[in-house]
Design a protein around this motif. Structure first.
Motif, PDB file in Angstrom:
ATOM      1  N   ARG A 105      -6.143 -48.958   3.919  1.00  0.00           N
ATOM      2  CA  ARG A 105      -6.551 -47.566   3.678  1.00  0.00           C
ATOM      3  C   ARG A 105      -5.318 -46.664   3.628  1.00  0.00           C
ATOM      4  N   LYS A 106      -4.384 -46.882   4.588  1.00  0.00           N
ATOM      5  CA  LYS A 106      -3.178 -46.045   4.615  1.00  0.00           C
ATOM      6  C   LYS A 106      -2.322 -46.273   3.368  1.00  0.00           C
ATOM      7  N   LEU A 107      -2.190 -47.536   2.994  1.00  0.00           N
ATOM      8  CA  LEU A 107      -1.376 -47.878   1.817  1.00  0.00           C
ATOM      9  C   LEU A 107      -1.865 -47.105   0.598  1.00  0.00           C
ATOM     10  N   ALA A 164       6.196 -37.281  13.694  1.00  0.00           N
ATOM     11  CA  ALA A 164       5.141 -36.636  14.497  1.00  0.00           C
ATOM     12  C   ALA A 164       4.162 -35.950  13.550  1.00  0.00           C
ATOM     13  N   ASP A 165       2.880 -36.221  13.761  1.00  0.00           N
ATOM     14  CA  ASP A 165       1.871 -35.634  12.874  1.00  0.00           C
ATOM     15  C   ASP A 165       1.687 -34.148  13.131  1.00  0.00           C
ATOM     16  N   ALA A 166       2.066 -33.711  14.339  1.00  0.00           N
ATOM     17  CA  ALA A 166       1.857 -32.297  14.669  1.00  0.00           C
ATOM     18  C   ALA A 166       3.014 -31.798  15.520  1.00  0.00           C
ATOM     19  N   VAL A 178      12.007 -45.802   1.504  1.00  0.00           N
ATOM     20  CA  VAL A 178      11.500 -46.616   2.605  1.00  0.00           C
ATOM     21  C   VAL A 178      11.234 -45.675   3.769  1.00  0.00           C
ATOM     22  N   MET A 179       9.963 -45.464   4.048  1.00  0.00           N
ATOM     23  CA  MET A 179       9.583 -44.447   5.033  1.00  0.00           C
ATOM     24  C   MET A 179       9.299 -45.154   6.361  1.00  0.00           C
ATOM     25  N   SER A 180      10.360 -45.560   7.037  1.00  0.00           N
ATOM     26  CA  SER A 180      10.127 -46.298   8.288  1.00  0.00           C
ATOM     27  C   SER A 180      10.194 -45.402   9.513  1.00  0.00           C
ATOM     28  N   ALA A 181      10.491 -44.113   9.325  1.00  0.00           N
ATOM     29  CA  ALA A 181      10.539 -43.216  10.490  1.00  0.00           C
ATOM     30  C   ALA A 181       9.152 -43.034  11.085  1.00  0.00           C
ATOM     31  N   ALA A 182       9.126 -42.823  12.390  1.00  0.00           N
ATOM     32  CA  ALA A 182       7.881 -42.452  13.067  1.00  0.00           C
ATOM     33  C   ALA A 182       7.866 -40.928  13.104  1.00  0.00           C
ATOM     34  N   ALA A 210       5.878 -47.786   2.909  1.00  0.00           N
ATOM     35  CA  ALA A 210       5.495 -47.059   4.122  1.00  0.00           C
ATOM     36  C   ALA A 210       5.320 -48.072   5.256  1.00  0.00           C
ATOM     37  N   PHE A 211       5.191 -47.565   6.445  1.00  0.00           N
ATOM     38  CA  PHE A 211       4.969 -48.400   7.623  1.00  0.00           C
ATOM     39  C   PHE A 211       3.731 -47.897   8.340  1.00  0.00           C
ATOM     40  N   ALA A 212       3.081 -48.771   9.059  1.00  0.00           N
ATOM     41  CA  ALA A 212       1.995 -48.309   9.922  1.00  0.00           C
ATOM     42  C   ALA A 212       2.100 -49.062  11.241  1.00  0.00           C
ATOM     43  N   ASN A 264       2.142 -31.149  10.873  1.00  0.00           N
ATOM     44  CA  ASN A 264       3.373 -31.328  10.096  1.00  0.00           C
ATOM     45  C   ASN A 264       3.000 -31.821   8.704  1.00  0.00           C
ATOM     46  N   PRO A 265       3.895 -31.663   7.732  1.00  0.00           N
ATOM     47  CA  PRO A 265       3.579 -32.240   6.420  1.00  0.00           C
ATOM     48  C   PRO A 265       3.549 -33.767   6.511  1.00  0.00           C
ATOM     49  N   ASP A 266       2.667 -34.400   5.747  1.00  0.00           N
ATOM     50  CA  ASP A 266       2.701 -35.860   5.637  1.00  0.00           C
ATOM     51  C   ASP A 266       3.742 -36.154   4.558  1.00  0.00           C
ATOM     52  N   ILE A 267       4.924 -36.581   4.998  1.00  0.00           N
ATOM     53  CA  ILE A 267       6.074 -36.675   4.089  1.00  0.00           C
ATOM     54  C   ILE A 267       5.805 -37.675   2.967  1.00  0.00           C
ATOM     55  N   VAL A 268       5.393 -38.876   3.358  1.00  0.00           N
ATOM     56  CA  VAL A 268       5.249 -39.918   2.339  1.00  0.00           C
ATOM     57  C   VAL A 268       4.147 -39.559   1.345  1.00  0.00           C
ATOM     58  N   SER A 269       3.030 -39.022   1.834  1.00  0.00           N
ATOM     59  CA  SER A 269       1.942 -38.671   0.903  1.00  0.00           C
ATOM     60  C   SER A 269       2.389 -37.570  -0.049  1.00  0.00           C
ATOM     61  N   SER A 307      -4.168 -44.525   0.510  1.00  0.00           N
ATOM     62  CA  SER A 307      -4.311 -43.067   0.651  1.00  0.00           C
ATOM     63  C   SER A 307      -2.961 -42.369   0.597  1.00  0.00           C
ATOM     64  N   LYS A 308      -1.880 -43.095   0.955  1.00  0.00           N
ATOM     65  CA  LYS A 308      -0.554 -42.475   0.920  1.00  0.00           C
ATOM     66  C   LYS A 308       0.161 -42.750  -0.400  1.00  0.00           C
ATOM     67  N   SER A 309      -0.541 -43.358  -1.375  1.00  0.00           N
ATOM     68  CA  SER A 309       0.027 -43.715  -2.686  1.00  0.00           C
ATOM     69  C   SER A 309       1.312 -44.519  -2.543  1.00  0.00           C
TER      70      SER A 309
HETATM   71  N1  CTP Z   1       4.362 -40.503   7.767  1.00  0.00           N
HETATM   72  C1  CTP Z   1       4.862 -39.416   7.079  1.00  0.00           C
HETATM   73  N2  CTP Z   1       4.627 -38.155   7.518  1.00  0.00           N
HETATM   74  C2  CTP Z   1       3.882 -37.937   8.606  1.00  0.00           C
HETATM   75  C3  CTP Z   1       3.335 -39.044   9.310  1.00  0.00           C
HETATM   76  C4  CTP Z   1       3.598 -40.306   8.876  1.00  0.00           C
HETATM   77  O1  CTP Z   1       5.551 -39.631   6.068  1.00  0.00           O
HETATM   78  N3  CTP Z   1       3.673 -36.698   9.006  1.00  0.00           N
HETATM   79  C5  CTP Z   1       4.615 -41.855   7.261  1.00  0.00           C
HETATM   80  C6  CTP Z   1       5.310 -42.785   8.233  1.00  0.00           C
HETATM   81  O2  CTP Z   1       6.717 -42.711   8.081  1.00  0.00           O
HETATM   82  C7  CTP Z   1       4.775 -44.143   7.814  1.00  0.00           C
HETATM   83  C8  CTP Z   1       3.381 -43.827   7.297  1.00  0.00           C
HETATM   84  O3  CTP Z   1       3.375 -42.445   7.005  1.00  0.00           O
HETATM   85  O4  CTP Z   1       5.510 -44.695   6.760  1.00  0.00           O
HETATM   86  C9  CTP Z   1       2.279 -44.149   8.254  1.00  0.00           C
HETATM   87  O5  CTP Z   1       2.494 -43.494   9.478  1.00  0.00           O
HETATM   88  P1  CTP Z   1       1.404 -43.559  10.621  1.00  0.00           P
HETATM   89  O6  CTP Z   1       1.882 -42.740  11.783  1.00  0.00           O
HETATM   90  O7  CTP Z   1       1.036 -44.980  10.874  1.00  0.00           O
HETATM   91  O8  CTP Z   1       0.181 -42.892   9.895  1.00  0.00           O
HETATM   92  P2  CTP Z   1      -0.512 -41.513  10.012  1.00  0.00           P
HETATM   93  O9  CTP Z   1      -0.752 -41.024   8.637  1.00  0.00           O
HETATM   94  O10 CTP Z   1       0.260 -40.609  10.905  1.00  0.00           O
HETATM   95  O11 CTP Z   1      -1.916 -41.901  10.634  1.00  0.00           O
HETATM   96  P3  CTP Z   1      -2.390 -42.056  12.169  1.00  0.00           P
HETATM   97  O12 CTP Z   1      -1.338 -41.407  13.037  1.00  0.00           O
HETATM   98  O13 CTP Z   1      -3.692 -41.349  12.203  1.00  0.00           O
HETATM   99  O14 CTP Z   1      -2.526 -43.516  12.420  1.00  0.00           O
END
Ligand code: CTP
Length: 396
Positions: free
Chosen positions: A331-333, A274-276, A268-272, A317-319, A299-304, A335-337
């Protein structure tokens, strides 16, 4: 003891009379019920009513039947405590460990699960003092229901009404007869918001409180799962019955999730996250003259990353979006498998730090089509159970 024993604590609010029905319904379900009213509540419903309905003696003070040491004997022999109605004053006294009547003494002396059913004027329910007291109780493992919205005793309308008996019983039964449908499952939950340091003082962060992931970890543990919570920068205490790993940055969270993912059944990837992050982390404070721009690295996209190698795992995942864009959620659902995605609208920031949530559950199926379930404003615990129900359905 053959029957299970419930203490019904009654606070001094007009809704006390509605607890007479609750008492009857609990008895109908086979529970033995002992009523402990607060002295103030006797202004609304007297001891004679409670004694007649329960068929048991009723006292309100530790100075009655002293030889029986009732707060200890009742506290240790009860299986559950239900406080209904929970007034603002009674909630405050319980939250602060007061022991100034038989009910609060008994609550302190009992390790049984406790359900509080609040009822008060909306202004009192939303007062920061009450909000903080409710939070203290929830953090200590008390179950505190959300009151109903509707007409109050006077002309006012709002959130604060004593819930219908059926809703109280449903809540009580989920505590008294817990479902253990996640026994044998390993659940990995991430929660909170990562922080990406810029120098020893500053970081790039976000407003996530970690409450939704925390509720998910607690709900999964209550349902019997073996739960690991990877918690980023949250002030919440370690939830009981959950193994909690504290992290700060996205990279630290990634490493922990990456290690644990292959052995889990549900992520369950509910953390927010940081993308960078700042490309360079200064070892000393950056002086303001030098703080003109920040160069970032992804940063790595953990869930993907972990979902791309999933076998039988289910991934939620959460958005968090500032508008409820279903197409973006879908799309996120995909694309993140992920298998399930909770899309919530955080515009106006009412969700961050709140105990409530609302949005849409999106569920992918093998044909890449997506089912939508709308979730009206509800508490984060209820949403946690809804998401776990969907995950369980997918796990089979
Ligand atoms: N997530 C992740 N790794 C990241 C960013 C996000 O695993 N580096 C996960 C979050 O925990 C969440 C999901 O991806 O479950 C969607 O996060 P969100 O921030 O909404 O999506 P992003 O892919 O970051 O897209 P954007 O910021 O462009 O909306």
């Amino acid at each position: 003891m053959s029957t299970r024993e419930v203490i019904l604590g009654v606070g001094g609010g007009i809704a006390a009379y509605k607890s007479c029905d609750l008492l009857r319904r609990l008895q109908d379900q086979g529970f033995g019920v002992t009523v402990i009213p607060t002295p103030a509540s006797l202004n609304f419903v007297g001891s004679a009513t409670w004694e007649a309905l329960s068929g048991r003696p009723v006292t309100t003070s530790v100075w009655e039947k002293v030889d029986e040491v009732r707060h200890v004997s009742l506290g240790s022999s009860s299986d559950f405590i239900v406080v209904a109605p929970g007034t603002a004053d009674l909630i405050a006294r319980i939250a602060h460990g007061r022991a100034d009547d038989l009910l609060t003494n008994t609550i302190l002396a009992s390790s049984a699960p406790k359900l509080i059913v609040p009822a008060m004027h909306p202004a009192m329910w939303s007062n920061p003092a009450t909000v903080a007291n409710v939070q203290i109780l929830r953090d200590r493992g008390f179950f505190v229901m959300e009151p109903d919205h509707g007409r109050l005793t006077g002309k006012d309308v709002g959130v604060g009404r004593f819930p219908e008996t059926s809703r109280i019983l449903a809540e009580f039964n989920s505590i008294a007869n817990p479902v253990h449908d996640l026994i044998g499952r390993k659940v990995l939950v991430t929660a909170g918001g990562t922080r990406e340091p810029l120098d020893p003082i500053r970081f790039i962060g976000n407003r996530s409180s970690g409450k939704q992931g925390y509720a998910l970890a607690r709900a999964a543990a209550r349902r019997g799962a073996d739960v690991t919570l990877i918690l980023a920068n949250s002030e919440l205490p370690d939830p009981s019955g959950v193994s909690c790993i504290r992290v700060s940055t996205a990279q630290e969270m990634f490493e922990k999730v990456d290690q644990a993912f292959d052995g889990c059944d549900l992520l369950v990837m509910s953390a927010a996250v940081a993308d960078a992050k700042p490309l360079h982390v200064s070892q000393s404070k950056i002086k303001k003259g030098a703080l003109t721009s920040i160069e970032l690295a992804a940063n790595p996209d953990i869930v993907s990353t972990v979902s791309s190698r999933k076998k039988n795992q289910v991934v939620i995942a959460f958005a968090a979006e500032t508008s409820l864009d279903i197409e973006e959620g879908k799309r996120k659902l995909l694309s993140k498998s992920a298998d399930i995605l909770f899309l919530n609208d955080v515009a106006g920031s009412e969700i961050f730090g709140s105990d409530q949530n609302q949005g849409v559950i999106l569920i992918s199926d093998k044909a890449q089509s997506v089912q939508e379930i709308n979730v009206d404003r509800t508490d984060k615990d209820t949403l946690a159970d809804l998401l776990l129900d969907q995950a369980l359905h997918r796990l089979g």
